[in-house]
Design a protein around this motif. Structure first.
Motif, PDB file in Angstrom:
ATOM      1  N   THR B   9      22.247  -8.156  -6.699  1.00 41.38           N
ATOM      2  CA  THR B   9      23.137  -7.152  -6.124  1.00 41.38           C
ATOM      3  C   THR B   9      22.444  -6.343  -5.042  1.00 41.38           C
ATOM      4  OG1 THR B   9      24.399  -5.140  -6.614  1.00 41.38           O
ATOM      5  CG2 THR B   9      22.543  -5.597  -8.053  1.00 41.38           C
ATOM      6  N   SER B  10      23.232  -5.993  -4.046  1.00 41.90           N
ATOM      7  CA  SER B  10      22.698  -5.099  -3.032  1.00 41.90           C
ATOM      8  C   SER B  10      23.040  -3.654  -3.394  1.00 41.90           C
ATOM      9  CB  SER B  10      23.313  -5.455  -1.672  1.00 41.90           C
ATOM     10  OG  SER B  10      24.713  -5.314  -1.753  1.00 41.90           O
ATOM     11  N   GLY B  11      23.813  -3.507  -4.460  1.00 37.32           N
ATOM     12  CA  GLY B  11      24.243  -2.168  -4.848  1.00 37.32           C
ATOM     13  C   GLY B  11      25.471  -1.710  -4.087  1.00 37.32           C
ATOM     14  N   ALA B  12      25.970  -2.563  -3.194  1.00 31.70           N
ATOM     15  CA  ALA B  12      27.151  -2.207  -2.415  1.00 31.70           C
ATOM     16  C   ALA B  12      28.414  -2.466  -3.231  1.00 31.70           C
ATOM     17  CB  ALA B  12      27.184  -3.042  -1.140  1.00 31.70           C
ATOM     18  N   PRO B  13      29.522  -1.783  -2.898  1.00 31.57           N
ATOM     19  CA  PRO B  13      30.766  -1.961  -3.662  1.00 31.57           C
ATOM     20  C   PRO B  13      31.223  -3.420  -3.745  1.00 31.57           C
ATOM     21  CG  PRO B  13      30.976  -0.105  -2.183  1.00 31.57           C
ATOM     22  CD  PRO B  13      29.663  -0.744  -1.871  1.00 31.57           C
ATOM     23  N   SER B  14      30.864  -4.228  -2.763  1.00 30.12           N
ATOM     24  CA  SER B  14      31.316  -5.622  -2.807  1.00 30.12           C
ATOM     25  C   SER B  14      30.689  -6.397  -3.960  1.00 30.12           C
ATOM     26  CB  SER B  14      31.008  -6.314  -1.487  1.00 30.12           C
ATOM     27  OG  SER B  14      29.613  -6.292  -1.252  1.00 30.12           O
ATOM     28  N   THR B  15      29.672  -5.838  -4.598  1.00 26.30           N
ATOM     29  CA  THR B  15      29.060  -6.554  -5.729  1.00 26.30           C
ATOM     30  C   THR B  15      29.472  -5.950  -7.079  1.00 26.30           C
ATOM     31  OG1 THR B  15      27.075  -5.188  -5.770  1.00 26.30           O
ATOM     32  CG2 THR B  15      27.023  -7.117  -4.338  1.00 26.30           C
ATOM     33  N   PHE B  16      30.358  -4.958  -7.056  1.00 29.02           N
ATOM     34  CA  PHE B  16      30.739  -4.318  -8.323  1.00 29.02           C
ATOM     35  C   PHE B  16      31.472  -5.292  -9.257  1.00 29.02           C
ATOM     36  CE2 PHE B  16      30.782   0.347  -6.672  1.00 29.02           C
ATOM     37  CZ  PHE B  16      29.414   0.258  -6.480  1.00 29.02           C
ATOM     38  N   GLY B  17      32.312  -6.137  -8.656  1.00 30.50           N
ATOM     39  CA  GLY B  17      33.033  -7.133  -9.455  1.00 30.50           C
ATOM     40  C   GLY B  17      32.054  -8.052 -10.151  1.00 30.50           C
ATOM     41  N   ALA B  18      31.075  -8.508  -9.390  1.00 29.80           N
ATOM     42  CA  ALA B  18      30.060  -9.400  -9.947  1.00 29.80           C
ATOM     43  C   ALA B  18      29.311  -8.703 -11.079  1.00 29.80           C
ATOM     44  CB  ALA B  18      29.101  -9.839  -8.856  1.00 29.80           C
ATOM     45  N   ALA B  19      29.003  -7.432 -10.876  1.00 26.81           N
ATOM     46  CA  ALA B  19      28.262  -6.678 -11.884  1.00 26.81           C
ATOM     47  C   ALA B  19      29.074  -6.576 -13.173  1.00 26.81           C
ATOM     48  CB  ALA B  19      27.930  -5.286 -11.363  1.00 26.81           C
ATOM     49  N   ARG B  20      30.371  -6.317 -13.020  1.00 24.48           N
ATOM     50  CA  ARG B  20      31.202  -6.198 -14.214  1.00 24.48           C
ATOM     51  C   ARG B  20      31.199  -7.484 -15.016  1.00 24.48           C
ATOM     52  NH1 ARG B  20      37.127  -3.746 -13.571  1.00 24.48           N
ATOM     53  NH2 ARG B  20      37.630  -4.888 -15.452  1.00 24.48           N
ATOM     54  N   VAL B  21      31.339  -8.601 -14.300  1.00 21.67           N
ATOM     55  CA  VAL B  21      31.356  -9.892 -14.989  1.00 21.67           C
ATOM     56  C   VAL B  21      30.009 -10.141 -15.670  1.00 21.67           C
ATOM     57  CG1 VAL B  21      31.557 -12.384 -14.686  1.00 21.67           C
ATOM     58  CG2 VAL B  21      33.084 -10.856 -13.458  1.00 21.67           C
ATOM     59  N   ALA B  22      28.926  -9.873 -14.955  1.00 24.92           N
ATOM     60  CA  ALA B  22      27.593 -10.125 -15.513  1.00 24.92           C
ATOM     61  C   ALA B  22      27.374  -9.317 -16.788  1.00 24.92           C
ATOM     62  CB  ALA B  22      26.525  -9.783 -14.475  1.00 24.92           C
ATOM     63  N   PHE B  23      27.732  -8.045 -16.744  1.00 26.75           N
ATOM     64  CA  PHE B  23      27.505  -7.203 -17.923  1.00 26.75           C
ATOM     65  C   PHE B  23      28.458  -7.557 -19.068  1.00 26.75           C
ATOM     66  CE2 PHE B  23      25.213  -4.522 -14.868  1.00 26.75           C
ATOM     67  CZ  PHE B  23      24.056  -4.310 -15.595  1.00 26.75           C
TER      68      PHE B  23
END
Lengths: 117, 297
Positions: B9-23
């Motif tokens: 993740t770059s920490g940008a909002p465009s990666t929030f979806g990815a973060a949710r799925v990962a967690f």
């Protein structure tokens, strides 16, 4: 466990021929004379495979197929079309095979075996 | 099935979806999440200066900067980090795709999760995948899961997986992954081949003949590998492949699309992520996982 096959055909001779052929090869069979009866039997018996004629009195094969494909319990049951009509492979495109009467018993048995073991 | 997940993740909002799925996945499987961030791209050899990946500004990487980035990331994913048992944060500098691949290899992760692009970096939304994803997807030994946008469906409560195949060798590995996931999650699996008829003028019989042949091919290829797994459907839809794949996913309310990438070009040096894959990634309403290599499936 014995696999159960539903034979749908209006011709008595074909029904008994198929029934004999399949039970000789270790499958349990149930029969129906047309699409309307076949729906009720399919719902009750939950067959593992269906052989389906197209042209029958009352309800034709394609309408029967449409009904069972809306039934969650039956929609994945493999169907083999066995009919004397020409161009039958387009009638039920999702059938696993379409055989034209007269068909080779060995061919049908191979299709059935490949599909349900 | 997944023990270690690398969230790039770059920490940008465009990666929030990815973060949710990962967690979410980590919570479900008791997996470890490695939050991986490349702070910047080095400007010169042996230089302490890097271009910050988010702002593009030149910054000097010192302890203060590092602590600030770490704090930012921790704040961004605070709630999610609390939810999982094991998580750690890895910060580094370098060229993003190379560092992601290096970390994936060193940590021996089972899955890389990332966004498809850095999002709205200009006036219009990007219509193509980012170069980092392109390169990671091409070389990664493990499945790469991409989430392009925040959507309603996420791993955690899975009902349907769509496996799209072009019958290539790489698709075999993707199939293994799709089947294993469907078994593990006890959900339905749709085997889909999108028959490309774009640019062709065909009569109805030819189309139907091709559809029947493709269904047969799907059945012959994959059904013998299913064993006792029965919850699958075989579908062939004709049209432009990416449109049909996205449509099928929508029709089935699919929670995951599984595909192979780089299947057309066998020479890995020449291979670019497939255009179908790219379009599916950008348009699908659910996470898309791409698998091309057999190592981790």
């Amino acid at each position: 466990m014995t696999q159960k096959i539903l034979i749908v055909d209006d011709d008595k001779e074909i029904r008994s021929y198929l029934s004999e052929l399949l039970s000789d090869n270790g499958y349990e069979t149930v029969t129906a004379v047309d699409g309307a009866e076949a729906v009720a039997i399919a719902q009750q018996e939950k067959p593992d495979l269906i052989t389906l004629d197209l042209e029958m009195p009352n309800e034709w094969g394609p309408r029967f197929y449409r009904k069972i494909s809306q039934d969650d319990a039956l929609k994945r049951t493999p169907v083999v079309v066995i009919s004397g009509l020409s161009g039958i492979k387009y009638a039920i495109p999702k059938a696993i095979a379409s055989l034209t009467k007269p068909f080779e018993p060995a061919q049908l048995l191979k299709i059935v075996k490949d599909a349900i073991g | 099935m997944f023990r270690k997940i690398l969230l790039a993740t770059s920490g940008a909002p465009s990666t929030f979806g990815a973060a949710r799925v990962a967690f979410d996945m980590a919570k479900r499987y008791g997996a470890e999440v490695i939050v991986f961030n490349v702070m910047g791209v080095p400007t010169k050899a042996f230089s302490q200066e890097v271009n910050d990946v988010r702002t593009g500004e030149k910054v000097e990487v010192d302890d203060e900067y590092r602590a600030w980035v770490e704090e930012e990331l921790k704040n961004t994913f605070a709630k999610q980090i609390e939810c999982v048992e094991f998580s750690k944060m890895v910060l580094t500098t370098g060229v993003p795709h190379r560092e992601i691949l290096r970390a994936a290899r060193e940590e021996d992760v089972d899955l890389i999760v990332m966004g498809a692009s850095s999002g709205e970096s200009s006036a219009y939304r990007m219509g193509y995948t980012g170069s980092t994803l392109q390169r990671v997807a091409k070389a990664a030994r493990c499945p790469v899961l991409t989430v392009h946008r925040e959507t309603a469906s996420y791993w955690g409560g899975f009902g349907n997986i769509v496996f799209a195949t072009d019958f290539s060798k790489q698709a075999d590995h993707a199939f293994k992954f799709a089947l294993a996931s469907a078994r593990e999650l006890e959900c339905d699996l749709t085997l889909l081949h999108a028959l490309d008829i774009s640019g062709k003028v065909l009569d109805q019989n030819s189309i139907e003949d091709e559809l029947i042949a493709a269904r047969q091919r799907l059945r012959d290829m994959y059904v013998p590998l299913m064993g006792d797994f029965k919850n699958f459907d075989i579908e062939v839809w004709e049209g432009v492949p990416y449109v049909e794949i996205v449509k099928m996913a929508r029709e089935r309310s699919a929670d995951l699309i599984v595909m192979a990438h780089h299947s057309r070009e066998l020479d890995p040096e020449k291979a670019r992520i497939g255009s179908t894959m790219e379009q599916v990634l950008m348009r699908a309403g659910c996470p898309v996982v791409s698998v091309s290599k057999p190592d981790k499936v």
